[in-house]
Design an enzyme around this catalytic site. Structure first.
Site, PDB file in Angstrom:
ATOM      1  N   PHE A 102      -4.525   3.321  14.622  1.00 19.43           N
ATOM      2  CA  PHE A 102      -4.782   4.339  13.599  1.00 19.43           C
ATOM      3  C   PHE A 102      -5.940   3.863  12.729  1.00 19.43           C
ATOM      4  CE2 PHE A 102      -1.545   7.709  13.307  1.00 19.43           C
ATOM      5  CZ  PHE A 102      -0.767   7.346  14.394  1.00 19.43           C
ATOM      6  N   ASN A 157       0.854  -1.195   0.000  1.00 16.42           N
ATOM      7  CA  ASN A 157       0.000   0.000   0.000  1.00 16.42           C
ATOM      8  C   ASN A 157       0.884   1.237   0.000  1.00 16.42           C
ATOM      9  OD1 ASN A 157       0.595   0.719   2.852  1.00 16.42           O
ATOM     10  ND2 ASN A 157      -0.368  -1.254   3.207  1.00 16.42           N
ATOM     11  N   LYS A 200     -13.646   0.475  15.065  1.00 11.17           N
ATOM     12  CA  LYS A 200     -12.342  -0.204  15.203  1.00 11.17           C
ATOM     13  C   LYS A 200     -11.820  -0.122  16.635  1.00 11.17           C
ATOM     14  CE  LYS A 200     -11.058   0.513  10.444  1.00 11.17           C
ATOM     15  NZ  LYS A 200     -10.304   1.261   9.443  1.00 11.17           N
ATOM     16  N   LYS A 256     -11.318  -3.660  18.499  1.00 12.88           N
ATOM     17  CA  LYS A 256      -9.946  -4.128  18.706  1.00 12.88           C
ATOM     18  C   LYS A 256      -9.426  -3.792  20.107  1.00 12.88           C
ATOM     19  CE  LYS A 256      -9.077  -3.566  13.758  1.00 12.88           C
ATOM     20  NZ  LYS A 256      -8.043  -3.571  12.735  1.00 12.88           N
ATOM     21  N   ASP A 312      -4.397  -6.455   4.812  1.00 14.42           N
ATOM     22  CA  ASP A 312      -5.402  -7.334   5.430  1.00 14.42           C
ATOM     23  C   ASP A 312      -5.358  -8.744   4.835  1.00 14.42           C
ATOM     24  OD1 ASP A 312      -6.384  -5.428   7.183  1.00 14.42           O
ATOM     25  OD2 ASP A 312      -7.677  -4.555   5.643  1.00 14.42           O
TER      26      ASP A 312
HETATM   27  N1  CTP Z   1      -4.049  -3.423  11.873  1.00 11.45           N
HETATM   28  C1  CTP Z   1      -3.356  -4.509  12.355  1.00 11.45           C
HETATM   29  N2  CTP Z   1      -3.354  -5.675  11.671  1.00 11.45           N
HETATM   30  C2  CTP Z   1      -4.056  -5.817  10.539  1.00 11.45           C
HETATM   31  C3  CTP Z   1      -4.778  -4.714  10.034  1.00 11.45           C
HETATM   32  C4  CTP Z   1      -4.756  -3.523  10.728  1.00 11.45           C
HETATM   33  O1  CTP Z   1      -2.718  -4.388  13.397  1.00 11.45           O
HETATM   34  N3  CTP Z   1      -4.039  -6.961   9.899  1.00 11.45           N
HETATM   35  C5  CTP Z   1      -4.057  -2.171  12.666  1.00 11.45           C
HETATM   36  C6  CTP Z   1      -3.416  -0.986  11.986  1.00 11.45           C
HETATM   37  O2  CTP Z   1      -2.033  -0.875  12.312  1.00 11.45           O
HETATM   38  C7  CTP Z   1      -4.211   0.184  12.563  1.00 11.45           C
HETATM   39  C8  CTP Z   1      -5.560  -0.397  12.838  1.00 11.45           C
HETATM   40  O3  CTP Z   1      -5.387  -1.816  12.848  1.00 11.45           O
HETATM   41  O4  CTP Z   1      -3.683   0.633  13.788  1.00 11.45           O
HETATM   42  C9  CTP Z   1      -6.626  -0.069  11.831  1.00 11.45           C
HETATM   43  O5  CTP Z   1      -6.155  -0.397  10.549  1.00 11.45           O
HETATM   44  P1  CTP Z   1      -7.084  -0.252   9.260  1.00 11.45           P
HETATM   45  O6  CTP Z   1      -6.398  -0.800   8.059  1.00 11.45           O
HETATM   46  O7  CTP Z   1      -7.596   1.171   9.189  1.00 11.45           O
HETATM   47  O8  CTP Z   1      -8.322  -1.124   9.709  1.00 11.45           O
HETATM   48  P2  CTP Z   1      -8.862  -2.552   9.348  1.00 11.45           P
HETATM   49  O9  CTP Z   1      -9.293  -3.168  10.629  1.00 11.45           O
HETATM   50  O10 CTP Z   1      -7.899  -3.320   8.514  1.00 11.45           O
HETATM   51  O11 CTP Z   1     -10.192  -2.181   8.584  1.00 11.45           O
HETATM   52  P3  CTP Z   1     -10.453  -1.817   7.045  1.00 11.45           P
HETATM   53  O12 CTP Z   1      -9.222  -2.154   6.274  1.00 11.45           O
HETATM   54  O13 CTP Z   1     -11.637  -2.671   6.719  1.00 11.45           O
HETATM   55  O14 CTP Z   1     -10.793  -0.352   7.062  1.00 11.45           O
END
Ligand code: CTP
Length: 403
Positions: free
Chosen positions: A321, A208, A335, A339, A277
């Site tokens: 974040f 990304n 979130k 979490k 993800d």
């Molecule tokens: N995060 C994580 N592990 C993952 C995905 C996200 O630890 N596999 C953490 C990121 O570091 C961030 C937070 O979760 O602090 C939110 O990440 P974000 O990508 O915005 O959220 P997602 O839960 O992945 O939701 P989405 O992609 O559906 O918006």
């Protein structure tokens, strides 16, 4: 930040002494009050008259000329200073401070004071790499002096190498750092930063746009405020920030393993990384060759690292974040709850000056009581400061309520 701060600038006898004039000007422009001490050799390189004009004060060169209310100049100058700066600092002054020698006004004054002190070495590259000089610099650092790295480039002696005085703006930034409160002394922080890369084959991967700038700014500011920082970072093109421990990982799975092995050792976990993800279900051992008109990639879910930490965090403070393109507040709140974070830093990718790769950010800090504090656009280092202020507040609150 330097407004009305009293700075004593020591100038020693190196060719870069002329740059002390520019430094004095810059300090005065920032609103600081500057008093200048020059060694005898420094006066061979730049005149006390120039320094007197620029600092708008007498220049101190002599141990035995009274200054201020005390008879002894070194005590009066030590009393006056909020901070000391020696720029340029020769091998000679570094050696004298390291050995406790006070045989002129500058070395004696430095010994007679306990204020934050910045030393900016500038000398020939061979002198700088001399093992005795290196040892002396190390000794100064261990004694609490801040020693700036000299810069690589053309030197006065016509050679190229490391030994130049840093840019004046960099010295000014470092002087400002002397006044940053060390309110995170003894606090251990884990920061994750940057993107992850999920390989498809030996040459391709899914990633990304994360640059790592926000996470690295958090590391740098936390470290300056006295925290002991562990950084777990995905691949970025930035120079590594000054963390105590650094793990350079590539995939979400590697980040997961590092975080799970490190989070127990810290008090605060800040997850600024943009974690993929999903990852390709199969990683081809050889480069995937072109074939039909379309190909299908099968992806499988990566572990949600912060959610796993959320389950196990105990009394640790967990900050996440959320980078969104729509419904910023409701998505971030969801979130935060799901979490088990303590607060979440949300930003809207669609806003100019926020998000990936920029040097600025526009953040909203949302806590579990439902408060949402929206901050104006600011440099990522400033945003890092604001996030750490919130962490600090939470640490204090918990201490008060003994939670
Ligand atoms: N995060 C994580 N592990 C993952 C995905 C996200 O630890 N596999 C953490 C990121 O570091 C961030 C937070 O979760 O602090 C939110 O990440 P974000 O990508 O915005 O959220 P997602 O839960 O992945 O939701 P989405 O992609 O559906 O918006």
């Amino acid at each position: 930040m330097l407004k009305n701060k009293n700075i004593v600038l020591g100038i020693t006898g190196g060719i870069a002494a002329y740059k002390a004039a520019e430094l004095t000007r810059a300090l005065v422009k920032e609103g600081a009050k500057v008093k200048v001490i020059m060694t005898k050799s420094a006066t061979e390189f730049i005149t006390p008259l120039s320094m007197r004009t620029l600092s708008q004060d007498q220049v101190y060169t002599d141990m035995f000329i009274p200054a201020g209310k005390h008879d002894m100049a070194h005590i009066a100058l030590a009393d006056f200073a909020d901070a000391f700066v020696i720029a340029p600092a020769t091998a000679n002054i570094i050696g004298k401070i390291a050995s406790g020698i006070g045989d002129d006004l500058l070395s004696t004054t430095i010994m007679a004071q306990d204020k934050p002190t910045l030393i900016c070495p500038a000398m020939n590259d061979k002198m700088l790499s001399n093992s005795i000089v290196r040892d002396n610099i190390l000794k100064l650092k261990k004694s609490g002096y801040v020693v700036m790295e000299s810069v690589e480039g053309e030197l006065a002696c016509k050679t190229k190498g490391k030994g130049r005085l840093p840019e004046i703006s960099a010295i000014i930034d470092e002087i400002k750092n002397l006044f940053v409160p060390r309110d995170f002394d003894g606090v251990k922080i884990l920061v994750t930063a940057g993107p992850t890369e999920e390989p498809l084959d030996p040459v391709r991967f899914i990633t990304n746009l994360s640059s790592g700038k926000m996470g690295y700014a958090l590391v740098a500011v936390a470290q300056k405020r006295g925290a002991r920082v562990t950084l777990i970072t995905g691949p970025t093109s930035l120079p590594l920030p000054p963390a105590e421990k650094i793990f350079q990982i590539r995939t979400a799975k590697e980040m997961y393993d590092s975080v799970l092995s490190e989070y127990r050792k810290v008090d605060v976990i800040i997850k600024a990384a943009a974690v993929a993800d999903y990852r390709p279900k199969k990683i081809a051992a050889e480069k995937i060759k072109k074939s039909g008109k379309t190909i299908t990639l099968e992806l499988e879910k990566n572990p949600d690292i912060i959610a796993e930490v959320g389950k196990r965090k105990g009394k640790r403070i967990l900050v996440g974040f959320a980078m969104e393109t729509q419904n910023l507040l409701s998505n971030a709140r969801e979130k935060l709850e799901k979490k088990n974070m303590d607060f979440i830093v949300a930003n809207n990718l669609r806003k100019k000056g926020a998000g990936f790769r920029t040097d600025t950010n526009i953040i909203t800090i949302i806590d579990r009581k439902g408060n949402a504090e929206s901050l104006k656009k600011m440099a990522k280092t400033e945003a890092a400061g604001a996030i750490l202020d919130r962490v600090k507040k939470m640490i204090e609150e918990r201490k008060r309520t003994k939670k």
